[in-house]
Design a protein around this motif. Sequence first.
Motif: not given
Length: 408
Positions: A170, A173, A176, A179-180, A210-212, A214
């Motif tokens: 992560s 990246f 966003h 990745v989404k 910042d990705w948890k 998602l």
Amino acid sequence: MRWIIFIVIYILIDLYAFQAIRTLTRNPWINGAYIFFSLAVLAALIYQLNFSGSPRLMAPGSMYIFGFFLAFLVPKIILVVFMFGEDIIRLFVGLFSKVGGGDEGFYMPSRRKFLSTLALGIAAIPFASLLYGMYRGKYNYKVLKYALEFDDLPEAFDGYTITQLSDIHSGSFDNHKMVKYAVNLVNEQHSDVILFTGDLVNNVAEEMLDWKDLFGSLKAKDGVFSVLGNHDYGDYVAWNSTSEKEENLERLKELQKRMGWELLLNEHRFIERNGEKIALIGVENWGEGGFKKAGDLNKACAGLSKGDFKILMSHDPSHWKAQVKEDERHFQLTLSGHTHGMQFGIEIPGWFKWSPVKYRYENWAGIYKEFGRYINVNRGFGYLGYPGRVGIWPEITVIRLKKSANTA
């Protein structure tokens, strides 16, 4: 001293490759631009490695500098091969003229524009490929589907589907939206279980903050399970103390819990259907060649019998080679990642598969079968080091378990 040697070698390669440019044109603007960009990417790389504080090229900015450095260096090496080959021929022609006793004595023919043009044309292919890999290739997600048959698969699990992810990284990246899109693609597979085989971050737990949300949206009927990879332990960071490093690992574990993932640390869980069950086993990282060896098969399998159907999650495929595939407890399916397929190679599905990483790992991408047991080595969801992918695309694996027809 190591930087002096590196710089000298780089400059020698640069000067030699420059001969192809000079053969085609003496335009000072073109020649000047070549020299400027060559020195600029070298200076940027040295700065990042020595003064930026980014460990081992794992921050996005550092990775892009490394990527551009590769995009310039690889074509130059190709040019050097062509130029050196031509110089060998020119040398022999000159020696022949000397031995032949011609009036002019030793005569070295000039470089041929045709060969320089050909060399530049060929060198342009990896240059364009490496740039494409950084711009689009790293988010060119592929869903790879396999159906694997087993004689001893419990009847209730005939048709059971597994989605495997690995090597999210992560901290790399920078898009966003893409990745989404990939996370949604995972959910669209509607698999019975999602298994993640390690390397959630590059270095530290904060990279996942910042990705948890998602990745916490990943859903499957039987849940999401995970194991640790070599990067998850924070071994590539200079910590102020051992306790600080341990706290980072605990934060990463807690993050996965908050995401709804169940992290298996040398332990197992049973998944049950209609009174039958399969064992899902997760070990900590175990890898050959100096990598952390925290994985403990004996601890993870405590209480299991040889007759249990077993799916093992182990980040590094060298573990399968060294300890798993011939183990008498019979691990029917092992899921690994780690290699990334080196993020570079050539694949023609069903025909050809090659990457330089094959010379380091015997099992480096896809399905392998030995001793009646399978391993799938996932090519990875993310990227690291070089911020792109060429030919080896980011992977979402879907595996359907099938009961062999002759035993059904």
